[in-house]
Design a protein around this motif. Sequence first.
Motif, PDB file in Angstrom:
ATOM      1  N   THR A  69       1.100  -1.143   0.148  1.00 30.43           N
ATOM      2  CA  THR A  69      -0.102  -0.154   0.179  1.00 30.43           C
ATOM      3  C   THR A  69       0.971   1.335  -0.123  1.00 30.43           C
ATOM      4  OG1 THR A  69      -0.165  -0.096   2.412  1.00 30.43           O
ATOM      5  CG2 THR A  69      -1.921  -1.136   1.054  1.00 30.43           C
ATOM      6  N   THR A  70       0.278   2.323  -0.461  1.00 29.51           N
ATOM      7  CA  THR A  70       1.025   3.713  -0.335  1.00 29.51           C
ATOM      8  C   THR A  70      -0.088   4.599   0.703  1.00 29.51           C
ATOM      9  OG1 THR A  70       1.303   3.526  -2.500  1.00 29.51           O
ATOM     10  CG2 THR A  70       1.704   5.645  -1.453  1.00 29.51           C
ATOM     11  N   ILE A  81       1.889  16.172  -6.298  1.00 28.11           N
ATOM     12  CA  ILE A  81       1.390  14.851  -6.907  1.00 28.11           C
ATOM     13  C   ILE A  81       1.487  14.925  -8.407  1.00 28.11           C
ATOM     14  CG2 ILE A  81      -0.732  13.326  -7.486  1.00 28.11           C
ATOM     15  CD1 ILE A  81      -1.944  14.332  -4.707  1.00 28.11           C
ATOM     16  N   GLU A  82       1.465  16.038  -8.986  1.00 24.66           N
ATOM     17  CA  GLU A  82       1.718  16.251 -10.422  1.00 24.66           C
ATOM     18  C   GLU A  82       3.400  16.146 -10.652  1.00 24.66           C
ATOM     19  OE1 GLU A  82       0.921  20.159 -11.674  1.00 24.66           O
ATOM     20  OE2 GLU A  82       1.131  19.752 -13.735  1.00 24.66           O
ATOM     21  N   ASP A  83       4.055  16.638 -10.015  1.00 19.47           N
ATOM     22  CA  ASP A  83       5.466  16.570 -10.036  1.00 19.47           C
ATOM     23  C   ASP A  83       6.178  15.346  -9.623  1.00 19.47           C
ATOM     24  OD1 ASP A  83       5.060  18.918 -11.079  1.00 19.47           O
ATOM     25  OD2 ASP A  83       6.015  20.048  -9.414  1.00 19.47           O
ATOM     26  N   ARG A  84       5.248  14.174  -9.189  1.00 20.37           N
ATOM     27  CA  ARG A  84       5.786  12.874  -8.785  1.00 20.37           C
ATOM     28  C   ARG A  84       6.657  13.286  -7.567  1.00 20.37           C
ATOM     29  NH1 ARG A  84       4.889   8.921 -13.244  1.00 20.37           N
ATOM     30  NH2 ARG A  84       3.706  10.043 -14.619  1.00 20.37           N
ATOM     31  N   LYS A  85       6.487  13.971  -6.833  1.00 22.12           N
ATOM     32  CA  LYS A  85       7.412  14.126  -5.605  1.00 22.12           C
ATOM     33  C   LYS A  85       7.769  13.076  -4.656  1.00 22.12           C
ATOM     34  CE  LYS A  85       8.994  18.456  -6.498  1.00 22.12           C
ATOM     35  NZ  LYS A  85       8.415  19.534  -6.107  1.00 22.12           N
ATOM     36  N   PHE A  86       6.670  12.059  -4.978  1.00 20.30           N
ATOM     37  CA  PHE A  86       6.937  10.773  -4.041  1.00 20.30           C
ATOM     38  C   PHE A  86       6.241   9.765  -4.885  1.00 20.30           C
ATOM     39  CE2 PHE A  86       2.629  12.420  -3.353  1.00 20.30           C
ATOM     40  CZ  PHE A  86       2.607  13.706  -3.036  1.00 20.30           C
ATOM     41  N   ASP A  87       6.217   8.464  -4.445  1.00 20.72           N
ATOM     42  CA  ASP A  87       6.077   7.302  -5.215  1.00 20.72           C
ATOM     43  C   ASP A  87       4.519   7.057  -4.711  1.00 20.72           C
ATOM     44  OD1 ASP A  87       5.905   5.072  -6.055  1.00 20.72           O
ATOM     45  OD2 ASP A  87       6.937   3.917  -4.724  1.00 20.72           O
ATOM     46  N   ASP A  88       3.687   7.476  -5.524  1.00 18.82           N
ATOM     47  CA  ASP A  88       2.139   7.355  -5.300  1.00 18.82           C
ATOM     48  C   ASP A  88       1.941   5.908  -5.632  1.00 18.82           C
ATOM     49  OD1 ASP A  88       1.145   7.184  -8.106  1.00 18.82           O
ATOM     50  OD2 ASP A  88       2.055   9.295  -7.769  1.00 18.82           O
ATOM     51  N   GLY A  89       2.526   5.272  -6.229  1.00 20.38           N
ATOM     52  CA  GLY A  89       1.775   3.782  -6.514  1.00 20.38           C
ATOM     53  C   GLY A  89       1.042   3.713  -7.465  1.00 20.38           C
ATOM     54  N   THR A  90       0.621   4.374  -8.221  1.00 20.55           N
ATOM     55  CA  THR A  90      -0.755   4.446  -9.074  1.00 20.55           C
ATOM     56  C   THR A  90      -0.423   4.221 -10.549  1.00 20.55           C
ATOM     57  OG1 THR A  90      -1.199   6.816  -9.119  1.00 20.55           O
ATOM     58  CG2 THR A  90      -1.942   5.554  -7.274  1.00 20.55           C
ATOM     59  N   VAL A 170      -4.787   9.271   3.052  1.00 17.36           N
ATOM     60  CA  VAL A 170      -5.325   8.005   2.318  1.00 17.36           C
ATOM     61  C   VAL A 170      -4.581   6.929   2.314  1.00 17.36           C
ATOM     62  CG1 VAL A 170      -7.325   9.329   1.120  1.00 17.36           C
ATOM     63  CG2 VAL A 170      -5.123   8.799  -0.037  1.00 17.36           C
ATOM     64  N   ARG A 171      -5.243   5.696   2.162  1.00 10.70           N
ATOM     65  CA  ARG A 171      -4.065   4.526   2.098  1.00 10.70           C
ATOM     66  C   ARG A 171      -4.578   3.819   0.630  1.00 10.70           C
ATOM     67  NH1 ARG A 171      -3.121   2.577   6.961  1.00 10.70           N
ATOM     68  NH2 ARG A 171      -1.148   3.419   6.943  1.00 10.70           N
ATOM     69  N   LEU A 172      -3.767   3.553  -0.075  1.00 12.23           N
ATOM     70  CA  LEU A 172      -4.193   3.026  -1.321  1.00 12.23           C
ATOM     71  C   LEU A 172      -3.328   1.861  -1.642  1.00 12.23           C
ATOM     72  CD1 LEU A 172      -3.219   6.327  -3.659  1.00 12.23           C
ATOM     73  CD2 LEU A 172      -5.603   5.723  -2.812  1.00 12.23           C
ATOM     74  N   ARG A 173      -4.033   0.794  -2.227  1.00  8.81           N
ATOM     75  CA  ARG A 173      -3.324  -0.295  -2.735  1.00  8.81           C
ATOM     76  C   ARG A 173      -2.478  -0.296  -3.831  1.00  8.81           C
ATOM     77  NH1 ARG A 173      -3.449  -3.852  -6.530  1.00  8.81           N
ATOM     78  NH2 ARG A 173      -5.489  -2.884  -7.386  1.00  8.81           N
ATOM     79  N   ARG A 174      -1.247  -0.468  -3.897  1.00 12.69           N
ATOM     80  CA  ARG A 174      -0.174  -0.167  -4.943  1.00 12.69           C
ATOM     81  C   ARG A 174      -0.922  -0.811  -6.221  1.00 12.69           C
ATOM     82  NH1 ARG A 174       3.735   2.761  -3.557  1.00 12.69           N
ATOM     83  NH2 ARG A 174       5.263   1.983  -5.351  1.00 12.69           N
TER      84      ARG A 174
END
Lengths: 275, 172
Positions: A69-70, A81-90, A170-174
Amino acid sequence: MKAAIYQYAKPATGESAIALVAASEGMAKFVSGSQSLGPMMNLRLAQPEMLVDLRGIAVLRECRNEGDTTLLGACVTHAEIEDRKFDDGTQGLMPYVARGIAYRAVRNRGTLGGSLAHADPAADWISTMRALDAAFLVAGPHGERTIAARDWMTGAFTTPLEADEILTGVRLRRLSPAARWSYYKFNRKPGEFAEAIAIFLDDAPAGVCRAVVGAIDGPPHLIANARELIDHPDVARLDPHLDAAGLESGSYEYLVHRVALERAAAMIRENRKQL
Amino acid sequence: MTEIVTQQIKLRINREAVSASVEPRTSLADFLREQQMLCGTNIGCEQGVCGACTLLVDGVPTRSCITSAVSCVHADVQSIEGFDDDALMNELRAAFTAEHALQCGYCTPGMLVTARDIVMRLPDADDERVRLELSGNLCRCTGYVGIVRAVRRVLEARRAHQRTPLAEATTA
């Protein structure tokens, strides 16, 4: 117009933020980027007596890859989020969606959590989180709880959040590297709130093939099994889902949502993007 | 009726430390215009749509009409008055003049701040992308053609400069 008089606090911890709002007897509101609340207050559609700014709470900006998860903190901005400042896993879905939200100056300040707590049906993250089946993490005076994506929005601008509860993240399944997605937003001018949103997410290794019809009057509508819509370019197959989403057959809203769903289905089928 | 309470804030405006007393409801735009006498920031819609009030907060474009001054404590604010030594902004100003990218000038401070962000963040932007990125700044005079050309002029000049071999560039 100018906002009505209010007081302002920027506490450093979630506990003190919750205590401030809990003590206000419903007259205080949490705020983060203020990109929706700010205009509403200038128009005097909202007149809270106190704003409690959540941007000073470091833990609300935490994002991390947890393996399967993320975790995304509520106060990350659309631009981050747009600049991919972190690994969102989506697999690129969230950066793609972020880029289409309002304008860069708004994305620099507006936050993921603020948008989700505001729960405008036409906003991008509300529908996207439904497609990703996010878990909504909430903290309040009586501790923490988790709210499932299907329960998050109960109506336009309405969530199960109590006035003294904070959406902390929020927690997301990668998504699997093989996951495919498409996102189609219809609006008359770039950056406007959507008139229609359609999302497909096909993550075969995870057994997920779902679609979402968004920007409708109430919560986004989930199509739990969207396989036939992807496999068969047949517009008639869309109609039962639009009916189930509560759209009135033949209305303008019905037609734009059908076009959005049809185009999103074609995009995932043909592996294309809108922008 | 809620009592009017002011708060003391400290921030940096155009590289100068500023300490001031503000009402929480005062927008950053009103604070700059009415308390700091920096009237280059224009206010249009006051609901974050028109982009006229766009300036930099901590280096990124921000709508100063829907951002309160009190929320900018310790922030680094750069309004249109603070770009005189900025090489890129001066290129953009020259390009706006050359391409007739303004008429009444009301949108221009916000346009310039957005244009600077486009050039810095998206050096490879084509006309379509420039138009998309400019869509949050309304201009009711120019039809945007001159503005897009001005941004493209600066983008192309910078690309050409980057392509020029160093020896040639230094002797030119």
